[in-house]
Design an enzyme around this catalytic site. Structure first.
Site, PDB file in Angstrom:
ATOM      1  N   GLY A 208       0.813  -1.212   0.000  1.00 40.82           N
ATOM      2  CA  GLY A 208       0.000   0.000   0.000  1.00 40.82           C
ATOM      3  C   GLY A 208       0.837   1.248   0.000  1.00 40.82           C
ATOM      4  O   GLY A 208       2.061   1.192   0.080  1.00 40.82           O
ATOM      5  N   GLU A 246      -1.181   2.941   6.760  1.00 41.77           N
ATOM      6  CA  GLU A 246      -1.304   3.952   5.700  1.00 41.77           C
ATOM      7  C   GLU A 246      -2.178   5.125   6.143  1.00 41.77           C
ATOM      8  O   GLU A 246      -1.885   6.273   5.820  1.00 41.77           O
ATOM      9  CB  GLU A 246      -1.855   3.322   4.423  1.00 41.77           C
ATOM     10  CG  GLU A 246      -0.982   2.224   3.818  1.00 41.77           C
ATOM     11  CD  GLU A 246       0.428   2.665   3.490  1.00 41.77           C
ATOM     12  OE1 GLU A 246       0.686   3.881   3.394  1.00 41.77           O
ATOM     13  OE2 GLU A 246       1.297   1.795   3.355  1.00 41.77           O
ATOM     14  N   HIS A 249      -0.099   7.463   8.017  1.00 42.04           N
ATOM     15  CA  HIS A 249       0.612   8.423   7.149  1.00 42.04           C
ATOM     16  C   HIS A 249      -0.332   9.535   6.690  1.00 42.04           C
ATOM     17  O   HIS A 249       0.024  10.712   6.678  1.00 42.04           O
ATOM     18  CB  HIS A 249       1.148   7.725   5.896  1.00 42.04           C
ATOM     19  CG  HIS A 249       2.356   6.874   6.118  1.00 42.04           C
ATOM     20  ND1 HIS A 249       3.447   7.294   6.826  1.00 42.04           N
ATOM     21  CD2 HIS A 249       2.658   5.623   5.667  1.00 42.04           C
ATOM     22  CE1 HIS A 249       4.381   6.330   6.817  1.00 42.04           C
ATOM     23  NE2 HIS A 249       3.915   5.310   6.126  1.00 42.04           N
ATOM     24  N   TRP A 257      11.075   4.906  12.513  1.00 37.39           N
ATOM     25  CA  TRP A 257      12.540   5.044  12.519  1.00 37.39           C
ATOM     26  C   TRP A 257      12.993   6.318  11.781  1.00 37.39           C
ATOM     27  O   TRP A 257      14.177   6.583  11.652  1.00 37.39           O
ATOM     28  CB  TRP A 257      13.215   3.808  11.934  1.00 37.39           C
ATOM     29  CG  TRP A 257      12.961   3.604  10.465  1.00 37.39           C
ATOM     30  CD1 TRP A 257      13.791   3.939   9.435  1.00 37.39           C
ATOM     31  CD2 TRP A 257      11.804   3.005   9.853  1.00 37.39           C
ATOM     32  NE1 TRP A 257      13.218   3.608   8.226  1.00 37.39           N
ATOM     33  CE2 TRP A 257      12.001   3.029   8.458  1.00 37.39           C
ATOM     34  CE3 TRP A 257      10.615   2.445  10.352  1.00 37.39           C
ATOM     35  CZ2 TRP A 257      11.052   2.529   7.553  1.00 37.39           C
ATOM     36  CZ3 TRP A 257       9.695   1.954   9.444  1.00 37.39           C
ATOM     37  CH2 TRP A 257       9.915   2.004   8.085  1.00 37.39           C
ATOM     38  N   VAL A 267       8.173  12.781  16.548  1.00 39.57           N
ATOM     39  CA  VAL A 267       7.348  12.454  17.714  1.00 39.57           C
ATOM     40  C   VAL A 267       8.287  12.229  18.896  1.00 39.57           C
ATOM     41  O   VAL A 267       9.285  11.528  18.770  1.00 39.57           O
ATOM     42  CB  VAL A 267       6.511  11.177  17.448  1.00 39.57           C
ATOM     43  CG1 VAL A 267       5.778  10.750  18.702  1.00 39.57           C
ATOM     44  CG2 VAL A 267       5.528  11.423  16.307  1.00 39.57           C
ATOM     45  N   GLN A 273      15.078   4.831  16.879  1.00 37.71           N
ATOM     46  CA  GLN A 273      15.518   3.469  16.569  1.00 37.71           C
ATOM     47  C   GLN A 273      16.274   3.454  15.255  1.00 37.71           C
ATOM     48  O   GLN A 273      16.105   4.332  14.417  1.00 37.71           O
ATOM     49  CB  GLN A 273      14.333   2.498  16.558  1.00 37.71           C
ATOM     50  CG  GLN A 273      13.348   2.691  15.409  1.00 37.71           C
ATOM     51  CD  GLN A 273      12.177   1.699  15.492  1.00 37.71           C
ATOM     52  OE1 GLN A 273      11.503   1.591  16.526  1.00 37.71           O
ATOM     53  NE2 GLN A 273      11.937   0.976  14.402  1.00 37.71           N
TER      54      GLN A 273
HETATM   55 ZN   LIG Z   1       4.678   3.513   5.625  1.00 36.87          ZN
END
Ligand SMILES: [Zn+2]
Length: 427
Positions: A208, A246, A249, A257, A267, A273
């Site tokens: 996706g 998705e 996003h 990461w 955030v 990471q």
């Molecule tokens: Zn993604």
């Protein structure tokens, strides 16, 4: 890591999610579009699509920078800003199912199951929230975003929010063709009023992709592989978490990461990471000196298996909230009527009569059973369409029109379930 959003945005592209064999390892910002069938992990093409859009839309970076600045201000002053949010936002959703084979024509039941998963995941009512490690328990969010299949289409007609459309296109890619009817896809519904989700065969192992706030209106929304819906065949990505990721996003969340080695996801409560995680890691997994708790690999914005991602963080939830504050990039959804069913046509027995006509003073409004039409709201309009506030409904089903100038008038009568139109002449 401290970085301005601008440089971050330019280093990123659009976000797409795909299962992939070997192209993971922190290199998501530079995907080539050559995706392979999954061997050991999910991948999302949202950043790749973002890169393409930034390259072809000179104003997009500026729009995203403004959204990011607004988000930063919001997150920095949560108490004052949170007051404006009185409860969860319910977003009307339209799902465009594009199919070339019967298998791709997922059922309405499966689509509804996907909406249910979205609601559970965003509300933290998902059953596997119980697996969140205690160390991350206080960071886990019940966000303020909920989803409902549309009940009203952009023309005001009733709908179940699901479009099934046969297409000659055998598989798609990240070029947004599925969002255009002229290319074999299906045009978006007004993206300021609906979340558009396209369900299709993305091909090349893609799961996706999504478009971030700030992108072009005509292509706004998310795309998911048909077999990633709950109960689909894309195991281990068959529990509907591709859509959760998705839509994350679409609500302005970055990969956890930060799409860089020990990168920044904008955030504060998600540990830095090293890169994306795959499969189902064991807790704790320490990278980038983020011990003792390590990576938040069970976050929906990582690349772990559907069964191994089960939380958003409070910081991610705040980024979503910022979009719905006054002037926010998704605030227009707050006034959408897409999730509200249109008024249905009246049945014969509910037909109203209005008399005497013409009249100089009182209009009686009666039902087909000749009882006063109590409980109906009545509005009077002149022939130019201007509402006449001096005409008021009495609770007895009588309308006093003595204050109106002489002439023809239009009546709109509603009782919450049906709507009727009548006319009368004032003498
Ligand atoms: Zn993604």
């Amino acid at each position: 890591m401290k970085r301005t959003f601008y440089s971050l945005a330019l280093g990123l592209t659009s976000l797409t999610m795909m299962p992939s064999a070997s192209a993971q390892n922190g290199n998501v910002g530079r995907l080539t579009g050559k995706f392979v069938q999954p061997a050991n992990g999910r991948q999302c093409a949202a950043m790749e699509v973002l890169d393409r859009q930034l390259a072809t839309d000179p104003q997009m970076a500026q729009r995203m920078a403004e959204i990011e600045a607004r988000t930063s201000r919001f997150v920095a002053n949560p108490v004052a800003n949170r007051a404006a949010l009185t409860g969860p936002v319910t977003i009307p959703v339209v799902v465009h199912v594009l199919y070339n084979t019967n298998a791709e024509n997922v059922s309405d039941t499966q689509v509804q199951a996907q909406i249910n998963v979205l609601n559970q995941d965003f509300a933290k009512t998902n059953a596997d929230a119980s697996l969140i490690p205690a160390a991350f328990g206080s960071a886990a969010a019940s966000t303020n975003v909920r989803f409902a299949l549309a009940k009203r289409d952009p023309n005001g007609a009733a709908t179940n929010g699901i479009i099934h459309k046969s297409t000659r296109v055998k598989s798609w890619s990240t070029n947004d063709a599925m969002k255009q009817s002229k290319r074999g896809g299906d045009d978006a519904w007004d993206t300021s009023k609906y979340l558009n989700i396209w369900v299709c065969d993305l091909g090349q192992g893609l799961l996706g992709y999504a478009q971030f706030p700030g992108g072009a209106a005509s292509t706004d929304g998310v795309v998911v592989l048909y077999s990633s819906l709950p109960g689909g065949t894309a195991a281990p990505y068959d529990k509907g978490r591709t859509a959760t990721h998705e839509v994350g996003h679409w609500l302005n969340l970055r990969h956890i990461w930060g799409d860089a080695s020990c990168g920044n996801d904008l955030v504060s409560d998600t540990p830095t990471q090293q890169t994306s995680n795959y499969g189902c890691p064991s807790f704790p997994k320490v990278t980038c000196s983020n011990g003792p708790n390590g990576d938040m690999f069970m976050n929906y914005m990582d690349y772990t298996d559907d069964a191994c991602m089960y939380m958003f963080s409070n910081g991610q939830s705040s980024r979503m909230d910022a979009l719905f504050a006054s002037g926010g990039a998704r605030a227009s959804l707050l006034t959408s009527t897409g999730a509200t069913a249109p008024l249905v046509a009246t049945t014969a027995v509910e037909t109203l009569t209005v008399f005497p006509n013409p009249t100089s003073g009182q209009l009686s409004i009666r039902t087909g059973l000749n009882t006063p039409a109590i409980g109906w709201q009545v509005k009077v309009y002149d022939l130019r369409g201007l509402e006449m506030p001096q005409a008021r409904t009495a609770a007895t089903g009588t309308l006093d029109v003595s204050g109106l100038p002489t002439g023809l008038y239009h009546l709109v009568l509603t009782n919450g379930k049906s709507i009727q139109h009548q006319s009368f002449r004032k003498e």
